[in-house]
Design an enzyme around this catalytic site. Structure first.
Site, mmCIF file in Angstrom:
data_model
loop_
_atom_site.group_PDB
_atom_site.id
_atom_site.type_symbol
_atom_site.label_atom_id
_atom_site.label_comp_id
_atom_site.label_asym_id
_atom_site.label_seq_id
_atom_site.Cartn_x
_atom_site.Cartn_y
_atom_site.Cartn_z
ATOM 1 C CG ASN A 164 -1.117 1.377 -9.899
ATOM 2 O OD1 ASN A 164 -1.704 1.879 -10.861
ATOM 3 N ND2 ASN A 164 0.107 0.873 -9.996
ATOM 4 C CE LYS A 186 -0.406 -2.591 -10.929
ATOM 5 N NZ LYS A 186 0.361 -3.815 -10.753
ATOM 6 C CG HIS A 223 4.451 0.434 -10.719
ATOM 7 N ND1 HIS A 223 4.561 -0.759 -11.374
ATOM 8 C CD2 HIS A 223 3.595 0.229 -9.687
ATOM 9 C CE1 HIS A 223 3.796 -1.657 -10.763
ATOM 10 N NE2 HIS A 223 3.195 -1.087 -9.738
ATOM 11 C CD GLU A 249 2.822 -3.286 -13.291
ATOM 12 O OE1 GLU A 249 2.065 -2.331 -13.512
ATOM 13 O OE2 GLU A 249 2.551 -4.191 -12.471
ATOM 14 C CD GLU A 254 4.077 -1.474 -5.721
ATOM 15 O OE1 GLU A 254 2.915 -1.607 -5.341
ATOM 16 O OE2 GLU A 254 4.371 -1.254 -6.904
ATOM 17 N N GLY A 308 1.065 -8.810 -8.478
ATOM 18 C CA GLY A 308 0.134 -9.507 -9.363
ATOM 19 C C GLY A 308 0.297 -11.022 -9.365
ATOM 20 C CB SER A 335 -0.048 -10.287 -3.697
ATOM 21 O OG SER A 335 0.322 -10.635 -5.020
HETATM 22 P P1 13P Z 1 -1.094 -6.170 -7.029
HETATM 23 O O1 13P Z 1 -1.769 -5.652 -5.772
HETATM 24 O O2 13P Z 1 -2.051 -6.539 -8.104
HETATM 25 O O3 13P Z 1 -0.095 -7.242 -6.711
HETATM 26 O O4 13P Z 1 -0.255 -4.929 -7.615
HETATM 27 C C1 13P Z 1 0.580 -4.210 -6.793
HETATM 28 C C2 13P Z 1 1.044 -3.008 -7.506
HETATM 29 O O5 13P Z 1 1.794 -3.083 -8.459
HETATM 30 C C3 13P Z 1 0.550 -1.699 -7.027
HETATM 31 O O6 13P Z 1 1.262 -0.659 -7.605
#
Ligand code: 13P
Length: 254
Positions: free
Chosen positions: A9, A11, A93, A95, A165, A171, A211
């Site tokens: 992803n 982003k 997601h 976010e 997740e 992150g 992560s």
């Molecule tokens: P990270 O791998 O940066 O923690 O992000 C995970 C994520 O949100 C994948 O959709």
């Protein structure tokens, strides 16, 4: 057997040139018959460029609107993604749930629209840190599953991917332990068996995200109910993303 899936992803990162170059680098680091499905999710405006680069990777979107067409300024529909030959879409997601106020009911409508359009939905669920600390992880995650996946037939469920997740792991560099992740994955699979059928539960791929890096992927992927990873930060560099794919092969495709 469930075929492992490693999804990147990207982003809201990278330029058009960087997206195409990264997809090419990833593809060239894979063997001819990789035994692991690999998918990348560039920003929507670069989907066309990455898809037409013809790297052989699966390419999908990070979101879609649930409506067929109409006055939805700034939104993208399933038929537009189909038109570009995108094959999958990440939905719900954290976010989007936490920053854009997306609800599980809305995620449900998006999943049904995506399935109707032949797109593979990757449906994200996960608890906040305070919910984990309050012992509510299973309750929160299974409630997200129950609402987000309502009304799917067993066949549609089998075409859908779930990504667990934990929000506190995204992150932050604070990855869930393999045991913490496996516990939630096993609960989700039990819920699938009860809500659909044991056969369906055995077929649905459940990815872990939060992560994931090349050096922790092997241990996570060694868990019985972890079928792949949804990777953010470490998917932005071919070397680290390929490291995760190779760790997956070592664990799942012995
Ligand atoms: P990270 O791998 O940066 O923690 O992000 C995970 C994520 O949100 C994948 O959709």
């Amino acid at each position: 057997m469930r075929r492992p899936l490693i999804a990147g992803n990207w982003k809201m990162n990278l330029s058009r040139t960087q997206c195409v170059a990264l997809a090419r680098q990833i593809a060239s680091g894979l063997s001819d018959s990789p035994a692991v499905d690999v998918a990348v999710f560039p920003p929507a405006v670069y989907l066309d460029a990455v898809i037409t680069a013809n790297t052989g990777l699966k390419v999908g979107a990070q979101n879609v609107n649930e409506n067929a067409d109409g006055a939805f300024t700034g939104e993208v529909s399933c038929s537009m993604l189909q038109d570009l030959h995108a094959s999958a879409v990440i939905l719900g997601h954290s976010e989007r749930r936490n920053l854009m106020g997306e609800t599980s009911e809305q995620v449900n409508r998006k999943i049904l629209a995506a399935l109707k359009a032949g797109l593979t939905p990757i449906v994200c669920v996960g608890e906040l840190l305070e919910q984990r600390q309050a012992g509510q992880t299973d309750q929160v995650v299974l409630e997200q599953c129950r609402i987000s996946l309502a009304g799917l037939s067993a066949e549609q469920m089998q075409q859908t991917v779930i990504a667990y997740e934990p929000v506190w792991a995204i992150g932050t560099g604070q990855v869930a332990t393999p045991a913490q992740a496996e516990e939630v994955h096993a609960s989700i699979r039990q819920w699938l068996a009860k809500s659909f059928s044991p056969t369906t539960a055995a077929q649905v791929r459940i990815l872990y995200g939060g992560s994931v890096k090349a050096d922790n992927a092997g241990e996570l992927l060694s868990q019985e109910n972890i079928d792949g990873a949804l990777v953010g930060g470490a998917s932005l560099k071919a070397e680290s993303f390929l490291g995760i794919i190779h760790a997956t092969k070592a664990e799942k495709v012995a």
